[in-house]
Design a protein around this motif. Structure first.
Motif, PDB file in Angstrom:
ATOM      1  N   ALA A 146       0.854  -1.184   0.000  1.00 43.61           N
ATOM      2  CA  ALA A 146       0.000   0.000   0.000  1.00 43.61           C
ATOM      3  C   ALA A 146       0.898   1.245   0.000  1.00 43.61           C
ATOM      4  CB  ALA A 146      -0.895  -0.016   1.238  1.00 43.61           C
ATOM      5  N   PRO A 147       0.476   2.321  -0.638  1.00 44.00           N
ATOM      6  CA  PRO A 147      -0.888   2.542  -1.131  1.00 44.00           C
ATOM      7  C   PRO A 147      -1.157   1.989  -2.526  1.00 44.00           C
ATOM      8  CG  PRO A 147       0.410   4.507  -1.467  1.00 44.00           C
ATOM      9  CD  PRO A 147       1.307   3.534  -0.757  1.00 44.00           C
ATOM     10  N   ALA A 148      -0.181   1.331  -3.146  1.00 40.98           N
ATOM     11  CA  ALA A 148      -0.433   0.738  -4.456  1.00 40.98           C
ATOM     12  C   ALA A 148      -1.480  -0.366  -4.315  1.00 40.98           C
ATOM     13  CB  ALA A 148       0.864   0.165  -5.029  1.00 40.98           C
ATOM     14  N   SER A 149      -2.343  -0.490  -5.297  1.00 41.68           N
ATOM     15  CA  SER A 149      -3.387  -1.516  -5.275  1.00 41.68           C
ATOM     16  C   SER A 149      -3.179  -2.477  -6.439  1.00 41.68           C
ATOM     17  CB  SER A 149      -4.769  -0.861  -5.356  1.00 41.68           C
ATOM     18  OG  SER A 149      -4.874  -0.063  -6.535  1.00 41.68           O
ATOM     19  N   ILE A 150      -1.908  -2.806  -6.681  1.00 41.35           N
ATOM     20  CA  ILE A 150      -1.524  -3.582  -7.862  1.00 41.35           C
ATOM     21  C   ILE A 150      -0.950  -4.922  -7.439  1.00 41.35           C
ATOM     22  CG2 ILE A 150      -0.053  -3.640  -9.935  1.00 41.35           C
ATOM     23  CD1 ILE A 150      -2.081  -1.414 -10.032  1.00 41.35           C
ATOM     24  N   TYR A 151      -1.273  -5.973  -8.191  1.00 44.54           N
ATOM     25  CA  TYR A 151      -0.469  -7.186  -8.124  1.00 44.54           C
ATOM     26  C   TYR A 151      -0.285  -7.734  -9.533  1.00 44.54           C
ATOM     27  CZ  TYR A 151      -4.909  -9.899  -7.938  1.00 44.54           C
ATOM     28  OH  TYR A 151      -6.145 -10.437  -8.179  1.00 44.54           O
ATOM     29  N   VAL A 152       0.813  -8.468  -9.717  1.00 48.37           N
ATOM     30  CA  VAL A 152       1.211  -8.983 -11.022  1.00 48.37           C
ATOM     31  C   VAL A 152       1.379 -10.488 -10.914  1.00 48.37           C
ATOM     32  CG1 VAL A 152       2.996  -8.945 -12.816  1.00 48.37           C
ATOM     33  CG2 VAL A 152       2.391  -6.834 -11.613  1.00 48.37           C
ATOM     34  N   ILE A 153       0.840 -11.225 -11.882  1.00 52.92           N
ATOM     35  CA  ILE A 153       0.947 -12.680 -11.891  1.00 52.92           C
ATOM     36  C   ILE A 153       1.415 -13.153 -13.258  1.00 52.92           C
ATOM     37  CG2 ILE A 153      -0.228 -14.884 -11.542  1.00 52.92           C
ATOM     38  CD1 ILE A 153      -2.404 -13.371 -10.019  1.00 52.92           C
ATOM     39  N   SER A 154       2.396 -14.039 -13.277  1.00 50.78           N
ATOM     40  CA  SER A 154       2.739 -14.801 -14.482  1.00 50.78           C
ATOM     41  C   SER A 154       2.475 -16.269 -14.179  1.00 50.78           C
ATOM     42  CB  SER A 154       4.205 -14.607 -14.859  1.00 50.78           C
ATOM     43  OG  SER A 154       4.565 -15.504 -15.908  1.00 50.78           O
ATOM     44  N   ASP A 155       1.663 -16.916 -15.024  1.00 53.25           N
ATOM     45  CA  ASP A 155       1.319 -18.322 -14.790  1.00 53.25           C
ATOM     46  C   ASP A 155       2.046 -19.271 -15.733  1.00 53.25           C
ATOM     47  OD1 ASP A 155       0.047 -17.866 -17.204  1.00 53.25           O
ATOM     48  OD2 ASP A 155      -1.937 -18.504 -16.537  1.00 53.25           O
ATOM     49  N   GLY A 156       3.031 -18.746 -16.459  1.00 49.70           N
ATOM     50  CA  GLY A 156       3.763 -19.572 -17.419  1.00 49.70           C
ATOM     51  C   GLY A 156       3.324 -19.351 -18.849  1.00 49.70           C
ATOM     52  N   LYS A 157       2.130 -18.770 -19.032  1.00 42.20           N
ATOM     53  CA  LYS A 157       1.617 -18.455 -20.365  1.00 42.20           C
ATOM     54  C   LYS A 157       1.400 -16.958 -20.545  1.00 42.20           C
ATOM     55  CE  LYS A 157      -2.079 -20.894 -20.099  1.00 42.20           C
ATOM     56  NZ  LYS A 157      -3.370 -21.531 -20.489  1.00 42.20           N
ATOM     57  N   SER A 158       0.799 -16.355 -19.561  1.00 40.37           N
ATOM     58  CA  SER A 158       0.450 -14.936 -19.625  1.00 40.37           C
ATOM     59  C   SER A 158       0.976 -14.205 -18.411  1.00 40.37           C
ATOM     60  CB  SER A 158      -1.071 -14.763 -19.693  1.00 40.37           C
ATOM     61  OG  SER A 158      -1.638 -15.471 -20.775  1.00 40.37           O
ATOM     62  N   VAL A 159       1.110 -12.885 -18.563  1.00 41.47           N
ATOM     63  CA  VAL A 159       1.426 -12.002 -17.451  1.00 41.47           C
ATOM     64  C   VAL A 159       0.240 -11.066 -17.282  1.00 41.47           C
ATOM     65  CG1 VAL A 159       3.046 -10.336 -16.499  1.00 41.47           C
ATOM     66  CG2 VAL A 159       3.876 -12.121 -18.038  1.00 41.47           C
ATOM     67  N   ALA A 160      -0.325 -11.055 -16.076  1.00 43.18           N
ATOM     68  CA  ALA A 160      -1.525 -10.258 -15.816  1.00 43.18           C
ATOM     69  C   ALA A 160      -1.239  -9.222 -14.749  1.00 43.18           C
ATOM     70  CB  ALA A 160      -2.669 -11.161 -15.369  1.00 43.18           C
ATOM     71  N   VAL A 161      -1.724  -8.006 -14.965  1.00 44.06           N
ATOM     72  CA  VAL A 161      -1.603  -6.913 -14.004  1.00 44.06           C
ATOM     73  C   VAL A 161      -3.005  -6.580 -13.503  1.00 44.06           C
ATOM     74  CG1 VAL A 161      -0.800  -4.568 -13.606  1.00 44.06           C
ATOM     75  CG2 VAL A 161       0.328  -5.985 -15.331  1.00 44.06           C
ATOM     76  N   ARG A 162      -3.203  -6.720 -12.209  1.00 41.98           N
ATOM     77  CA  ARG A 162      -4.499  -6.434 -11.600  1.00 41.98           C
ATOM     78  C   ARG A 162      -4.446  -5.126 -10.819  1.00 41.98           C
ATOM     79  NH1 ARG A 162      -9.969  -6.680 -11.587  1.00 41.98           N
ATOM     80  NH2 ARG A 162     -10.841  -6.878  -9.475  1.00 41.98           N
ATOM     81  N   ASN A 163      -5.362  -4.223 -11.137  1.00 48.04           N
ATOM     82  CA  ASN A 163      -5.531  -2.993 -10.376  1.00 48.04           C
ATOM     83  C   ASN A 163      -6.791  -3.144  -9.545  1.00 48.04           C
ATOM     84  OD1 ASN A 163      -6.307  -0.315  -9.531  1.00 48.04           O
ATOM     85  ND2 ASN A 163      -4.927   0.511 -11.089  1.00 48.04           N
ATOM     86  N   GLU A 164      -6.607  -3.380  -8.251  1.00 49.97           N
ATOM     87  CA  GLU A 164      -7.751  -3.623  -7.378  1.00 49.97           C
ATOM     88  C   GLU A 164      -8.625  -2.384  -7.240  1.00 49.97           C
ATOM     89  OE1 GLU A 164      -8.939  -6.216  -6.190  1.00 49.97           O
ATOM     90  OE2 GLU A 164      -7.423  -7.711  -5.753  1.00 49.97           O
TER      91      GLU A 164
END
Length: 217
Positions: free
Chosen positions: A87-105
């Motif tokens: 915090a205060p960032a509301s971001i998390y990043v996931i790579s599952d081996g195929k894609s990279v996803a950026v989530r803004n909560e």
């Protein structure tokens, strides 16, 4: 002492995901001649890093304009990575081996990228082979050894530089430079290796992400 961080900006987030990163060099490096790129020492470091199949720790990220943020990271080879920003960032990043996803909560949005089109693919691969054309440079210094990787046919002018302790062979930092020459650096600390993760840590909810998200190539 734990660093302090400012808010993660959209430019910082985009810089990280698009590979807009490069050297926040902490000490000056002298380039090694091209015929030394495949030196035994550099290959040993690459082999050691490749042999570490999982790790977790904390990170500090420096964006293209000097923005700073931090949090915790989790890595599982091959291809899996997660960044949970403080915090205060509301971001998390996931790579599952195929894609990279950026989530803004906060905004309830997703941005997605094929892992294969980002330099993170090289960081997360099972093996780093310095005999391949992807090696752009090897830089040696008494305090750090830097291996610069890139594949123009896949990533264009984007590169990833990985910086290792020459004695312990531990990864200390990576920096990514995008095609526009913008830089983002990630320094890691308090690292533990051989960590077991629940598979859910690297799960991207595609049914949720794709309808309201943006898939970028």
């Amino acid at each position: 002492m734990k660093p302090t961080f400012s808010r993660l900006t959209s430019a910082n987030r985009r810089g990280f995901m698009l590979g807009a990163a490069a050297s926040l060099m902490l000490v000056p490096f002298s380039s090694v001649p091209a015929d030394a790129q495949n030196s035994a020492a550099a290959q040993r470091i690459a082999n050691h890093f490749s042999s570490v199949k999982s790790m977790a720790g904390e990170f500090v990220q420096f964006g293209p304009k000097g923005e700073q943020t931090g949090g915790k990271f989790f890595l599982s080879r091959p291809g899996k990575l997660r960044f949970n920003y403080e915090a205060p960032a509301s971001i998390y990043v996931i790579s599952d081996g195929k894609s990279v996803a950026v989530r803004n909560e906060k905004l309830k949005t997703w941005e997605m990228y094929p892992l294969s089109s980002t330099p993170l693919k090289l960081l997360l691969s099972n093996q780093i082979d310095l005999s391949q054309q992807m090696v752009k440079d090897v830089k040696e210094d008494p305090d750090l050894i830097t291996i610069v990787l890139g594949d123009k046919s896949v990533f264009g002018n984007s590169t990833i530089s990985m910086m290792f302790d020459p004695k312990s062979y531990e990864l200390k930092q990576w920096t990514i430079r995008d095609a526009q020459g913008k830089d983002t650096s990630v320094m890691i600390y308090n690292v533990q290796t051989g960590v077991n993760f629940d598979n859910s840590a690297f799960t991207i909810p595609y049914n949720e992400a794709r309808p309201g998200g943006t898939m970028r190539n």
